[in-house]
Write a protein that holds these residues in place. Structure first.
Motif, PDB file in Angstrom:
ATOM      1  N   LYS A 124     -36.626  38.451   0.394  1.00 52.43           N
ATOM      2  CA  LYS A 124     -37.217  37.175   0.788  1.00 52.43           C
ATOM      3  C   LYS A 124     -38.327  37.385   1.820  1.00 52.43           C
ATOM      4  O   LYS A 124     -38.306  36.887   2.936  1.00 52.43           O
ATOM      5  CB  LYS A 124     -36.141  36.251   1.355  1.00 52.43           C
ATOM      6  CG  LYS A 124     -35.011  35.980   0.374  1.00 52.43           C
ATOM      7  CD  LYS A 124     -35.512  35.233  -0.837  1.00 52.43           C
ATOM      8  CE  LYS A 124     -34.367  34.907  -1.779  1.00 52.43           C
ATOM      9  NZ  LYS A 124     -34.800  34.210  -2.979  1.00 52.43           N
ATOM     10  N   SER A 125     -39.310  38.166   1.447  1.00 47.80           N
ATOM     11  CA  SER A 125     -40.457  38.395   2.322  1.00 47.80           C
ATOM     12  C   SER A 125     -41.631  38.766   1.461  1.00 47.80           C
ATOM     13  O   SER A 125     -41.516  38.944   0.259  1.00 47.80           O
ATOM     14  CB  SER A 125     -40.164  39.524   3.312  1.00 47.80           C
ATOM     15  OG  SER A 125     -40.124  40.764   2.642  1.00 47.80           O
ATOM     16  N   SER A 374     -39.716  31.439   0.064  1.00 45.20           N
ATOM     17  CA  SER A 374     -38.494  31.466   0.867  1.00 45.20           C
ATOM     18  C   SER A 374     -38.665  30.402   1.934  1.00 45.20           C
ATOM     19  O   SER A 374     -39.768  29.885   2.158  1.00 45.20           O
ATOM     20  CB  SER A 374     -38.300  32.847   1.512  1.00 45.20           C
ATOM     21  OG  SER A 374     -39.287  33.078   2.497  1.00 45.20           O
ATOM     22  N   HIS A 375     -37.595  30.060   2.605  1.00 40.78           N
ATOM     23  CA  HIS A 375     -37.699  29.052   3.658  1.00 40.78           C
ATOM     24  C   HIS A 375     -38.663  29.504   4.748  1.00 40.78           C
ATOM     25  O   HIS A 375     -39.479  28.714   5.245  1.00 40.78           O
ATOM     26  CB  HIS A 375     -36.312  28.760   4.237  1.00 40.78           C
ATOM     27  CG  HIS A 375     -35.456  27.950   3.313  1.00 40.78           C
ATOM     28  ND1 HIS A 375     -34.813  28.486   2.226  1.00 40.78           N
ATOM     29  CD2 HIS A 375     -35.157  26.607   3.311  1.00 40.78           C
ATOM     30  CE1 HIS A 375     -34.147  27.523   1.592  1.00 40.78           C
ATOM     31  NE2 HIS A 375     -34.330  26.390   2.224  1.00 40.78           N
ATOM     32  N   GLU A 376     -38.594  30.777   5.110  1.00 43.86           N
ATOM     33  CA  GLU A 376     -39.470  31.303   6.162  1.00 43.86           C
ATOM     34  C   GLU A 376     -40.928  31.299   5.727  1.00 43.86           C
ATOM     35  O   GLU A 376     -41.822  30.869   6.470  1.00 43.86           O
ATOM     36  CB  GLU A 376     -39.035  32.721   6.524  1.00 43.86           C
ATOM     37  CG  GLU A 376     -39.881  33.345   7.632  1.00 43.86           C
ATOM     38  CD  GLU A 376     -39.455  34.774   7.936  1.00 43.86           C
ATOM     39  OE1 GLU A 376     -40.067  35.391   8.829  1.00 43.86           O
ATOM     40  OE2 GLU A 376     -38.522  35.281   7.264  1.00 43.86           O
ATOM     41  N   ASN A 377     -41.188  31.780   4.514  1.00 41.08           N
ATOM     42  CA  ASN A 377     -42.572  31.877   4.049  1.00 41.08           C
ATOM     43  C   ASN A 377     -43.200  30.517   3.788  1.00 41.08           C
ATOM     44  O   ASN A 377     -44.387  30.313   4.055  1.00 41.08           O
ATOM     45  CB  ASN A 377     -42.634  32.733   2.783  1.00 41.08           C
ATOM     46  CG  ASN A 377     -42.311  34.185   3.059  1.00 41.08           C
ATOM     47  OD1 ASN A 377     -42.465  34.667   4.169  1.00 41.08           O
ATOM     48  ND2 ASN A 377     -41.838  34.880   2.034  1.00 41.08           N
ATOM     49  N   ALA A 379     -42.364  27.681   5.333  1.00 32.60           N
ATOM     50  CA  ALA A 379     -42.591  27.056   6.643  1.00 32.60           C
ATOM     51  C   ALA A 379     -43.765  27.703   7.376  1.00 32.60           C
ATOM     52  O   ALA A 379     -44.401  27.071   8.221  1.00 32.60           O
ATOM     53  CB  ALA A 379     -41.328  27.155   7.496  1.00 32.60           C
ATOM     54  N   GLY A 380     -44.072  28.956   7.049  1.00 33.91           N
ATOM     55  CA  GLY A 380     -45.133  29.682   7.740  1.00 33.91           C
ATOM     56  C   GLY A 380     -46.509  29.537   7.134  1.00 33.91           C
ATOM     57  O   GLY A 380     -47.474  30.135   7.644  1.00 33.91           O
ATOM     58  N   ASP A 415     -31.096  29.362  -3.473  1.00 36.16           N
ATOM     59  CA  ASP A 415     -31.395  29.460  -2.046  1.00 36.16           C
ATOM     60  C   ASP A 415     -31.467  28.074  -1.414  1.00 36.16           C
ATOM     61  O   ASP A 415     -30.937  27.835  -0.321  1.00 36.16           O
ATOM     62  CB  ASP A 415     -32.729  30.194  -1.871  1.00 36.16           C
ATOM     63  CG  ASP A 415     -32.863  30.831  -0.507  1.00 36.16           C
ATOM     64  OD1 ASP A 415     -31.832  31.175   0.110  1.00 36.16           O
ATOM     65  OD2 ASP A 415     -34.010  30.994  -0.043  1.00 36.16           O
ATOM     66  N   LYS A 419     -29.328  26.471   1.663  1.00 30.30           N
ATOM     67  CA  LYS A 419     -29.993  26.282   2.955  1.00 30.30           C
ATOM     68  C   LYS A 419     -30.715  24.948   3.095  1.00 30.30           C
ATOM     69  O   LYS A 419     -31.235  24.639   4.163  1.00 30.30           O
ATOM     70  CB  LYS A 419     -31.002  27.415   3.186  1.00 30.30           C
ATOM     71  CG  LYS A 419     -30.394  28.806   3.160  1.00 30.30           C
ATOM     72  CD  LYS A 419     -31.471  29.859   3.340  1.00 30.30           C
ATOM     73  CE  LYS A 419     -30.906  31.266   3.242  1.00 30.30           C
ATOM     74  NZ  LYS A 419     -31.989  32.297   3.357  1.00 30.30           N
ATOM     75  N   TYR A 422     -37.091  23.378   1.273  1.00 27.37           N
ATOM     76  CA  TYR A 422     -38.164  24.052   1.997  1.00 27.37           C
ATOM     77  C   TYR A 422     -38.838  23.041   2.925  1.00 27.37           C
ATOM     78  O   TYR A 422     -38.893  21.843   2.628  1.00 27.37           O
ATOM     79  CB  TYR A 422     -39.238  24.576   1.049  1.00 27.37           C
ATOM     80  CG  TYR A 422     -38.802  25.687   0.125  1.00 27.37           C
ATOM     81  CD1 TYR A 422     -38.040  26.761   0.583  1.00 27.37           C
ATOM     82  CD2 TYR A 422     -39.186  25.679  -1.213  1.00 27.37           C
ATOM     83  CE1 TYR A 422     -37.671  27.787  -0.269  1.00 27.37           C
ATOM     84  CE2 TYR A 422     -38.823  26.702  -2.078  1.00 27.37           C
ATOM     85  CZ  TYR A 422     -38.060  27.758  -1.594  1.00 27.37           C
ATOM     86  OH  TYR A 422     -37.702  28.771  -2.440  1.00 27.37           O
TER      87      TYR A 422
END
Length: 466
Positions: A124-125, A374-377, A379-380, A415, A419, A422
């Motif tokens: 997930k990156s 992914s949630h991180e990507n 949001a970023g 995912d 979680k 997104y």
């Protein structure tokens, strides 16, 4: 237990021992499951679904094996779905597509460095092995050539059609009428290979080709592993190509195309349009000639008004000059591409480029390397208007790509179930524009197949200060 053994067709009749092992459950379980999912999708060709979990649960006893024989490799199907057979015999096109799956999945994993093609589930990156810009273009060419698609693409008659799998009956009928007009003018059709706006143009073109006695009509479906599992190929596809990831799939479309049509669709269609606009807005591409038409029936005009308004407000007036909107006139669409044919040919000649594969098109590195939702990507993502137009188009493309993944791709759906949705963060003005467009897609039923209720996989937030 029902077992069927298939004789090899196409290129992949002989495999090395390492290739054989690479798709066995005991040696490479993850790749085997990917191979199994893609083959199951092919065996369900024509099924209009975007629910991979249901497809798998309905066929949980299905298995696939490679068997080495004296004259080559056979595929053995164990408990295959009955709809792939006619009077006990596997449909010929399905038989061919199964070996296309093997061809594309095995070839790329074995030829290129681990992680480049991401045929197995990525981390997930966005980290990992990266190819240089020229290498990505070479890889896409290599796959298309290996599928024997390039050598038959020299007549500058391939029209790529983009649009939603979730469209209304009158919109589907319209895509068939446009395809018919293209078929009468002996254009071939390339789509994402699924249902809806990906199927209609092929079906219409097949009739047009029949009337013109075109015996070698091409109905090319270009997909990628996580999409084909959720959107099985439609029954018209006669050439199936599975690219390693969405970015290489998009690059294959635009380098392969001699013209592009955008029909009504949802997040995936917006992603595709933003991709080609982001490419054509690059200064290095000002000499490129890729006719681009947005078209649909009269009842769908509001869809294009919304999309055009969003493009103008985000990418600017210049971006809107790169496409032509034609409403409710299939014949005009066919005539448009017929008139553009010589201009496309002359543009390729002027820059000394191939007719079959657009090498000179400059695609920024950021638009070639995979964006992993992914949630991180998500949001970023850098969502603000004050940035170069090409960068903004690429970032918006990633946002829509993540929404597509959250709607239909198995790993992303799982995912999100664990979680939550997104979150997209950005400048309030841009976030309002994005929210307005996405709400229009939801209201028009463009995010899921008809008859299903849509649960948004995203939340629009406003956290950046203007």
């Amino acid at each position: 237990m029902h077992k069927v053994q298939l004789n090899p067709v196409g290129w992949m009749s002989q495999l090395s021992q390492s290739e054989m092992k690479s798709v066995t459950a005991s040696h490479h379980p993850e790749r085997y499951q990917l191979f199994r999912r893609c083959c199951l999708a092919v065996l369900n060709s024509g099924a209009e679904t975007d629910d991979m979990h249901k497809l798998m649960s309905d066929n949980e006893n299905f298995q696939i094996h490679l068997i080495r024989k004296e004259r080559g490799v056979k595929i053995e199907l164990e408990n295959p779905p009955s709809q792939a057979f006619v009077d006990g015999k596997l449909i010929t096109g399905v038989h061919e597509h199964l070996f296309s799956v093997m061809r594309d999945l095995l070839y790329m994993e074995d030829k290129y460095p681990q992680g480049v093609c991401q045929l197995t589930t990525p981390e997930k990156s966005n980290s990992g092995t990266q190819l240089a810009t020229g290498q990505c273009t070479d890889l896409v060419f290599d796959m298309l050539r290996h599928a024997n698609a390039i050598s038959t693409n020299e007549d500058l008659n391939t029209i790529v059609c983009w649009g939603g799998h979730s469209i209304r009956p009158h919109e589907y009928q319209y895509t068939k009428e446009v395809g018919y007009q293209l078929g009468l003018r002996e254009f071939n059709i390339c789509t994402g290979c699924g249902p809806g706006a990906m199927k209609g143009p092929m079906k219409g073109a097949a009739i047009g080709h029949a009337k013109q006695r075109v015996s070698n009509g091409r109905y090319i479906g270009i997909t990628e592993p996580s999409i084909i599992a959720a959107e099985p190929p439609n029954a018209i596809v006669n050439e199936l190509i599975i690219m390693p990831d969405i970015e290489k799939r998009l690059e294959a479309f635009v380098r392969f195309a001699h013209g592009i049509i955008v029909f009504p669709g949802g997040a995936g269609t917006a992603e595709e349009l933003l991709y080609i606009l982001g490419v054509l807005l690059q200064a290095e591409n000002h000499q490129q000639k890729i006719p681009l038409v947005l078209t649909g029936p009269q009842e769908s005009e509001s869809y294009f008004i919304e999309l055009d308004s969003f493009i103008k407000a985000t990418l600017g007036f210049k971006a809107t000059q790169l496409y032509t909107i034609i409403i409710d006139d299939p014949k005009a669409v066919g005539q448009f591409f017929a008139k553009q044919h010589q201009d496309v040919k002359q543009a390729r000649r002027n820059i000394g480029d191939s007719y079959g594969y657009n090498w000179s098109l400059q695609i920024p590195s950021a638009m070639q390397h995979p964006f992993v939702p992914s949630h991180e990507n998500m949001a970023g993502l850098d969502l603000h208007l004050e940035q170069p137009i090409g960068d903004l188009a690429a970032t918006l493309r990633c946002a829509f790509s993540g929404i597509v993944a959250g709607n239909i791709k198995a790993e992303a759906v799982q995912d999100i179930a664990q979680k939550g949705p997104y979150q997209l963060n950005g400048e309030p003005k841009l976030m309002n524009l994005l929210d307005k467009l996405l709400q229009a897609f939801v209201a028009q039923g463009r995010m899921k197949l008809p008859g299903t209720q849509y649960e948004p996989c995203y939340i629009i937030a406003q956290t950046h200060n203007e």
